[in-house]
Write an enzyme that holds these catalytic residues in place. Structure first.
Site, PDB file in Angstrom:
ATOM      1  N   ASP A 194     -30.493 -12.280 -27.077  1.00  0.00           N
ATOM      2  CA  ASP A 194     -30.484 -13.678 -26.641  1.00  0.00           C
ATOM      3  C   ASP A 194     -30.846 -13.817 -25.167  1.00  0.00           C
ATOM      4  O   ASP A 194     -30.669 -12.891 -24.374  1.00  0.00           O
ATOM      5  CB  ASP A 194     -29.080 -14.279 -26.817  1.00  0.00           C
ATOM      6  CG  ASP A 194     -28.718 -14.538 -28.263  1.00  0.00           C
ATOM      7  OD1 ASP A 194     -29.459 -14.106 -29.162  1.00  0.00           O
ATOM      8  OD2 ASP A 194     -27.670 -15.172 -28.491  1.00  0.00           O
ATOM      9  N   HIS A 220     -33.496 -20.069 -29.418  1.00  0.00           N
ATOM     10  CA  HIS A 220     -32.125 -20.170 -28.899  1.00  0.00           C
ATOM     11  C   HIS A 220     -31.881 -21.533 -28.257  1.00  0.00           C
ATOM     12  O   HIS A 220     -30.746 -21.896 -27.994  1.00  0.00           O
ATOM     13  CB  HIS A 220     -31.896 -19.054 -27.880  1.00  0.00           C
ATOM     14  CG  HIS A 220     -30.464 -18.772 -27.561  1.00  0.00           C
ATOM     15  ND1 HIS A 220     -29.425 -18.959 -28.457  1.00  0.00           N
ATOM     16  CD2 HIS A 220     -29.873 -18.298 -26.424  1.00  0.00           C
ATOM     17  CE1 HIS A 220     -28.276 -18.611 -27.889  1.00  0.00           C
ATOM     18  NE2 HIS A 220     -28.516 -18.220 -26.664  1.00  0.00           N
ATOM     19  N   HIS A 223     -29.938 -23.502 -22.096  1.00  0.00           N
ATOM     20  CA  HIS A 223     -28.696 -22.916 -22.604  1.00  0.00           C
ATOM     21  C   HIS A 223     -27.534 -23.913 -22.609  1.00  0.00           C
ATOM     22  O   HIS A 223     -26.364 -23.526 -22.595  1.00  0.00           O
ATOM     23  CB  HIS A 223     -28.319 -21.674 -21.797  1.00  0.00           C
ATOM     24  CG  HIS A 223     -27.588 -20.636 -22.590  1.00  0.00           C
ATOM     25  ND1 HIS A 223     -26.217 -20.664 -22.789  1.00  0.00           N
ATOM     26  CD2 HIS A 223     -28.025 -19.551 -23.274  1.00  0.00           C
ATOM     27  CE1 HIS A 223     -25.845 -19.627 -23.519  1.00  0.00           C
ATOM     28  NE2 HIS A 223     -26.926 -18.935 -23.836  1.00  0.00           N
ATOM     29  N   HIS A 258     -28.014  -9.083 -25.405  1.00  0.00           N
ATOM     30  CA  HIS A 258     -28.752  -9.992 -24.532  1.00  0.00           C
ATOM     31  C   HIS A 258     -29.813  -9.246 -23.736  1.00  0.00           C
ATOM     32  O   HIS A 258     -29.575  -8.118 -23.301  1.00  0.00           O
ATOM     33  CB  HIS A 258     -27.802 -10.696 -23.552  1.00  0.00           C
ATOM     34  CG  HIS A 258     -26.830 -11.623 -24.213  1.00  0.00           C
ATOM     35  ND1 HIS A 258     -25.688 -11.175 -24.850  1.00  0.00           N
ATOM     36  CD2 HIS A 258     -26.834 -12.974 -24.343  1.00  0.00           C
ATOM     37  CE1 HIS A 258     -25.030 -12.216 -25.352  1.00  0.00           C
ATOM     38  NE2 HIS A 258     -25.711 -13.321 -25.053  1.00  0.00           N
TER      39      HIS A 258
END
Length: 238
Positions: free
Chosen positions: A35, A86, A90, A180
Site C-alpha cells: 500500500d 487505494h 489517503h 507498504h
C-alpha cells in the site's frame, strides 16, 4: 496504515456483505499486497527484492502519487505486478458522506485506469476504514473491496527484524499479507507523523526469505484467484 488500537468489527466469513480477506488457491500460496506507493524512496527497493525472489505482488497505489511518478508505476507493471486502487489520496473514507466516497472512488478508478491503460479490479480503503455505506459506494464503482488477514504493523517505527518476525508469525497458505512501499503523509492529505526508520527493501527481503523457508509462494491477488477463489467476510471499522 492502520492504527493498531482502532476498534473493528469483523463478522463471519459467510457474510454476504464481504470484502476479500483470504484466498483458497492451489499449492502453498500467499498473497503479498503493498500500500501507499509509488514513491521513489521505497518502491524501487521493494521491486528489487521481489525480483530477486521471483515473487509477484498487488500494489494498492495512491493516484496522486502515481500521477507524480508515472515512471515508477510503469516499472511496477513491467515487473509483472498487479496494480489496484487505494484511493486518490489517503483520506479516511468513513469521515466522508457515501456520495462523496462514490465520487472520489469513481474518479480515482478513472484516473488510474487512464495511467495504466488497463482496467482496475481491486480497491483497499485507506486505513482499512469501511462502513456498510462506504463499502456499497465502492461496489457501485465496479470495484471489489480487499482487506487482509496478516500484517506486521510495518508503519510502526520498530526494529526491522521485529516487524518481519511479526509478519511471518503464523503465516499460512491463503493469507493476504499487508505491507507498504510508502507511508501516508501530508502530500496525500494526512499527517501520520514520521515514517519508520527501517528500509522497506530490507523488510521485503526478510519477509520473502521467511516465506521461502516456510515453503510458501508469494503471488498477486489476481494470480491467486485465477486458479482459486477469494474468500470474503464483512469487515467494518471507523
Amino acid at each position: 496504515m492502520v492504527p493498531p488500537a482502532v476498534r473493528r468489527l469483523v463478522l463471519p466469513m459467510t457474510s454476504a456483505v464481504g470484502s476479500v480477506r483470504t484466498v483458497v488457491t492451489p499449492g502453498r500460496r500467499v498473497v503479498l499486497t503493498y500500500d501507499d506507493g509509488p514513491v521513489p524512496v521505497d518502491t524501487p527497493g521493494v521491486l528489487a527484492a521481489l525480483a530477486e525472489h521471483g515473487a509477484r505482488a498487488t500494489f494498492f497505489v495512491l493516484v496522486a502519487r502515481a500521477e507524480r511518478e508515472p515512471g515508477l508505476l510503469r516499472e511496477v507493471v513491467a515487473a509483472g505486478h498487479e496494480v489496484a486502487l487505494h484511493g486518490i489520496d489517503h483520506v479516511r473514507l468513513t469521515a466522508l458522506a457515501p456520495g462523496e466516497v462514490r465520487r472520489r472512488t469513481a474518479e480515482g478508478k478513472q484516473r488510474l485506469e487512464q495511467l495504466l491503460q488497463a482496467p482496475v479490479r481491486w480497491f483497499r480503503p485507506p486505513y482499512g476504514a469501511q462502513t456498510p455505506a462506504t463499502w456499497a459506494a465502492v461496489r457501485r464503482c465496479g470495484l471489489e473491496p480487499v482487506v487482509w488477514n496478516r500484517t506486521g504493523y510495518d508503519w510502526l517505527d520498530e526494529p526491522v527484524e521485529d516487524v518481519a518476525r511479526r509478519t511471518l508469525d503464523g503465516v499460512a497458505a491463503g493469507d493476504v499479507v499487508l505491507l507498504h512501499d510508502g507511508f501516508a503523509s501530508a502530500d496525500v492529505g494526512v499527517d501520520d507523523g514520521p515514517p519508520p526508520a527501517f528500509r522497506r527493501e530490507d523488510l521485503a527481503r526478510r519477509v520473502l526469505d521467511g516465506l521461502v523457508q516456510r515453503g510458501l509462494e508469494p503471488v498477486s491477488l489476481g494470480q491467486a484467484v485465477a486458479e482459486g477463489r477469494a474468500v470474503k467476510g464483512a469487515w467494518f471499522r471507523k
